[in-house]
Scaffold this motif. Sequence first.
Motif, PDB file in Angstrom:
ATOM      1  N   VAL A   6      17.060 -32.062 -29.253  1.00  0.00           N
ATOM      2  CA  VAL A   6      18.308 -31.421 -28.852  1.00  0.00           C
ATOM      3  C   VAL A   6      19.408 -31.873 -29.797  1.00  0.00           C
ATOM      4  O   VAL A   6      19.313 -32.895 -30.464  1.00  0.00           O
ATOM      5  CB  VAL A   6      18.684 -31.816 -27.398  1.00  0.00           C
ATOM      6  CG1 VAL A   6      17.680 -31.253 -26.419  1.00  0.00           C
ATOM      7  CG2 VAL A   6      18.777 -33.327 -27.246  1.00  0.00           C
ATOM      8  N   ALA A   7      20.491 -31.095 -29.850  1.00  0.00           N
ATOM      9  CA  ALA A   7      21.613 -31.440 -30.716  1.00  0.00           C
ATOM     10  C   ALA A   7      22.312 -32.691 -30.171  1.00  0.00           C
ATOM     11  O   ALA A   7      22.413 -32.871 -28.959  1.00  0.00           O
ATOM     12  CB  ALA A   7      22.588 -30.271 -30.774  1.00  0.00           C
ATOM     13  N   PRO A   8      22.793 -33.564 -31.063  1.00  0.00           N
ATOM     14  CA  PRO A   8      23.481 -34.773 -30.603  1.00  0.00           C
ATOM     15  C   PRO A   8      24.693 -34.431 -29.738  1.00  0.00           C
ATOM     16  O   PRO A   8      25.470 -33.535 -30.066  1.00  0.00           O
ATOM     17  CB  PRO A   8      23.917 -35.455 -31.907  1.00  0.00           C
ATOM     18  CG  PRO A   8      22.999 -34.903 -32.950  1.00  0.00           C
ATOM     19  CD  PRO A   8      22.686 -33.504 -32.518  1.00  0.00           C
ATOM     20  N   THR A  56      20.878 -36.214 -21.428  1.00  0.00           N
ATOM     21  CA  THR A  56      21.765 -35.072 -21.176  1.00  0.00           C
ATOM     22  C   THR A  56      20.960 -33.782 -21.030  1.00  0.00           C
ATOM     23  O   THR A  56      21.249 -32.938 -20.167  1.00  0.00           O
ATOM     24  CB  THR A  56      22.780 -34.919 -22.329  1.00  0.00           C
ATOM     25  OG1 THR A  56      23.523 -36.139 -22.475  1.00  0.00           O
ATOM     26  CG2 THR A  56      23.745 -33.774 -22.058  1.00  0.00           C
ATOM     27  N   ASP A  57      19.951 -33.643 -21.882  1.00  0.00           N
ATOM     28  CA  ASP A  57      19.094 -32.459 -21.806  1.00  0.00           C
ATOM     29  C   ASP A  57      18.351 -32.409 -20.471  1.00  0.00           C
ATOM     30  O   ASP A  57      18.210 -31.358 -19.857  1.00  0.00           O
ATOM     31  CB  ASP A  57      18.101 -32.480 -22.967  1.00  0.00           C
ATOM     32  CG  ASP A  57      17.213 -31.241 -22.987  1.00  0.00           C
ATOM     33  OD1 ASP A  57      17.743 -30.127 -22.911  1.00  0.00           O
ATOM     34  OD2 ASP A  57      15.977 -31.397 -23.059  1.00  0.00           O
ATOM     35  N   LEU A  58      17.862 -33.564 -20.027  1.00  0.00           N
ATOM     36  CA  LEU A  58      17.163 -33.633 -18.740  1.00  0.00           C
ATOM     37  C   LEU A  58      18.106 -33.259 -17.587  1.00  0.00           C
ATOM     38  O   LEU A  58      17.692 -32.583 -16.638  1.00  0.00           O
ATOM     39  CB  LEU A  58      16.597 -35.042 -18.520  1.00  0.00           C
ATOM     40  CG  LEU A  58      15.398 -35.432 -19.381  1.00  0.00           C
ATOM     41  CD1 LEU A  58      15.072 -36.913 -19.190  1.00  0.00           C
ATOM     42  CD2 LEU A  58      14.180 -34.583 -19.022  1.00  0.00           C
ATOM     43  N   GLN A  59      19.355 -33.702 -17.684  1.00  0.00           N
ATOM     44  CA  GLN A  59      20.327 -33.380 -16.628  1.00  0.00           C
ATOM     45  C   GLN A  59      20.575 -31.879 -16.566  1.00  0.00           C
ATOM     46  O   GLN A  59      20.679 -31.298 -15.477  1.00  0.00           O
ATOM     47  CB  GLN A  59      21.638 -34.125 -16.901  1.00  0.00           C
ATOM     48  CG  GLN A  59      22.695 -33.948 -15.821  1.00  0.00           C
ATOM     49  CD  GLN A  59      22.230 -34.448 -14.454  1.00  0.00           C
ATOM     50  OE1 GLN A  59      21.547 -35.465 -14.362  1.00  0.00           O
ATOM     51  NE2 GLN A  59      22.604 -33.735 -13.391  1.00  0.00           N
ATOM     52  N   ALA A  60      20.635 -31.238 -17.726  1.00  0.00           N
ATOM     53  CA  ALA A  60      20.828 -29.781 -17.762  1.00  0.00           C
ATOM     54  C   ALA A  60      19.615 -29.067 -17.166  1.00  0.00           C
ATOM     55  O   ALA A  60      19.759 -28.099 -16.398  1.00  0.00           O
ATOM     56  CB  ALA A  60      21.049 -29.325 -19.207  1.00  0.00           C
ATOM     57  N   TYR A 111      13.412 -43.458 -15.675  1.00  0.00           N
ATOM     58  CA  TYR A 111      12.817 -44.328 -16.693  1.00  0.00           C
ATOM     59  C   TYR A 111      13.857 -44.686 -17.754  1.00  0.00           C
ATOM     60  O   TYR A 111      13.984 -45.854 -18.154  1.00  0.00           O
ATOM     61  CB  TYR A 111      11.620 -43.648 -17.353  1.00  0.00           C
ATOM     62  CG  TYR A 111      11.110 -44.404 -18.555  1.00  0.00           C
ATOM     63  CD1 TYR A 111      10.326 -45.538 -18.408  1.00  0.00           C
ATOM     64  CD2 TYR A 111      11.443 -43.998 -19.846  1.00  0.00           C
ATOM     65  CE1 TYR A 111       9.888 -46.256 -19.497  1.00  0.00           C
ATOM     66  CE2 TYR A 111      11.005 -44.706 -20.944  1.00  0.00           C
ATOM     67  CZ  TYR A 111      10.225 -45.832 -20.771  1.00  0.00           C
ATOM     68  OH  TYR A 111       9.803 -46.534 -21.855  1.00  0.00           O
ATOM     69  N   PHE A 112      14.602 -43.703 -18.230  1.00  0.00           N
ATOM     70  CA  PHE A 112      15.632 -43.962 -19.228  1.00  0.00           C
ATOM     71  C   PHE A 112      16.679 -44.939 -18.692  1.00  0.00           C
ATOM     72  O   PHE A 112      17.110 -45.862 -19.393  1.00  0.00           O
ATOM     73  CB  PHE A 112      16.309 -42.661 -19.651  1.00  0.00           C
ATOM     74  CG  PHE A 112      15.474 -41.813 -20.580  1.00  0.00           C
ATOM     75  CD1 PHE A 112      14.694 -42.387 -21.566  1.00  0.00           C
ATOM     76  CD2 PHE A 112      15.484 -40.430 -20.466  1.00  0.00           C
ATOM     77  CE1 PHE A 112      13.928 -41.610 -22.423  1.00  0.00           C
ATOM     78  CE2 PHE A 112      14.725 -39.646 -21.315  1.00  0.00           C
ATOM     79  CZ  PHE A 112      13.945 -40.243 -22.299  1.00  0.00           C
ATOM     80  N   GLN A 152       8.605 -29.972 -10.608  1.00  0.00           N
ATOM     81  CA  GLN A 152       9.344 -30.075 -11.874  1.00  0.00           C
ATOM     82  C   GLN A 152      10.605 -30.925 -11.704  1.00  0.00           C
ATOM     83  O   GLN A 152      10.948 -31.720 -12.583  1.00  0.00           O
ATOM     84  CB  GLN A 152       9.707 -28.680 -12.375  1.00  0.00           C
ATOM     85  CG  GLN A 152       8.514 -27.831 -12.772  1.00  0.00           C
ATOM     86  CD  GLN A 152       8.930 -26.449 -13.223  1.00  0.00           C
ATOM     87  OE1 GLN A 152       9.670 -26.301 -14.193  1.00  0.00           O
ATOM     88  NE2 GLN A 152       8.474 -25.409 -12.513  1.00  0.00           N
ATOM     89  N   ILE A 153      11.277 -30.753 -10.573  1.00  0.00           N
ATOM     90  CA  ILE A 153      12.484 -31.547 -10.297  1.00  0.00           C
ATOM     91  C   ILE A 153      12.137 -33.031 -10.216  1.00  0.00           C
ATOM     92  O   ILE A 153      12.820 -33.894 -10.792  1.00  0.00           O
ATOM     93  CB  ILE A 153      13.156 -31.070  -8.998  1.00  0.00           C
ATOM     94  CG1 ILE A 153      13.791 -29.691  -9.209  1.00  0.00           C
ATOM     95  CG2 ILE A 153      14.207 -32.071  -8.522  1.00  0.00           C
ATOM     96  CD1 ILE A 153      14.293 -29.040  -7.932  1.00  0.00           C
TER      97      ILE A 153
END
Length: 282
Positions: free
Chosen positions: A56-58, A151-155, A203-204, A193-194
């Motif tokens: 993903v983009a920074p 951030t990508d995971l949150q989206a 984990y992060f 999926q959620i």
Amino acid sequence: MTNLIKKNWLIILVIIFAIGYVNRKNTEQNTILPMTGGGIVADSVVSDKMLIRREVAPSESTNRLVIQDTSLSLQVDNVESKIKEIESKTTEMGGFLINSNLSKPNGVGSGTISVRIPEGKRDEAMELFKVMAVKVVSENVSGTDVTDQYTDLQAQLEVLQKTKVKFEEILDKAYTVNDLMNVQQQLISLQQQINSVKGQQKYFEQSAKLSKITIYLSTDDLALPYAPTNEWRPAVVFKEAVRSLINNIRGLGNILIWVVVFSPLWIPAIFVIRFAKKKLAI
């Protein structure tokens, strides 16, 4: 007997090495690898998932999420006692053990221990571990910024949750059994999926809060991993030369033992070969 060995030394070596090769292959095929501890498996599985994530983009977030990984190579006087001491200090600081191992190849004690320490106490832990050492051979600290992935995971999570709400509304309006079953299957899939996305986020978060420290321990600094330099170190060269000499002497001793042990096989083989040569000569 001596003359027999002198005349047929090449045949003897070929037979010994052939037998040794077959035995070694059989040993490798029958070897069962030990199962890995739970902590290692968990980290490995998540790492594999991280490798296949999409790029993903920074992001421009100021609150960066960084996972710290640290490694230490320490020369110590007693590997076993230091491993226990490191585990004890880790527990006192609110961390936990991931895995540890201890071995003594060629009489040199060595081992590895991996722990997780609260990020706020990482520097304190590093100083404690260094004090335990006779010599700090190397130290390496690396950080992985996972802010963009988080951030990508949150989206993804927001999209999945909105989609789930839509299907719940459809479920309330469904009348036929077939419609109910189809919508419920979609809801189950969405929930899985959620849960998966939330698991990766957790984990992060936990990895950022708990730094991983891997400590390599040995009574001999040559057995430890370190970043090589162009500096000439005569003491290191001397130790390596002595160790190589000892290994070569051991290797020669091993060959002699093999020759003696397998003599009931190669002596008859030599007689058979010589007898066959005489027959052919006649």
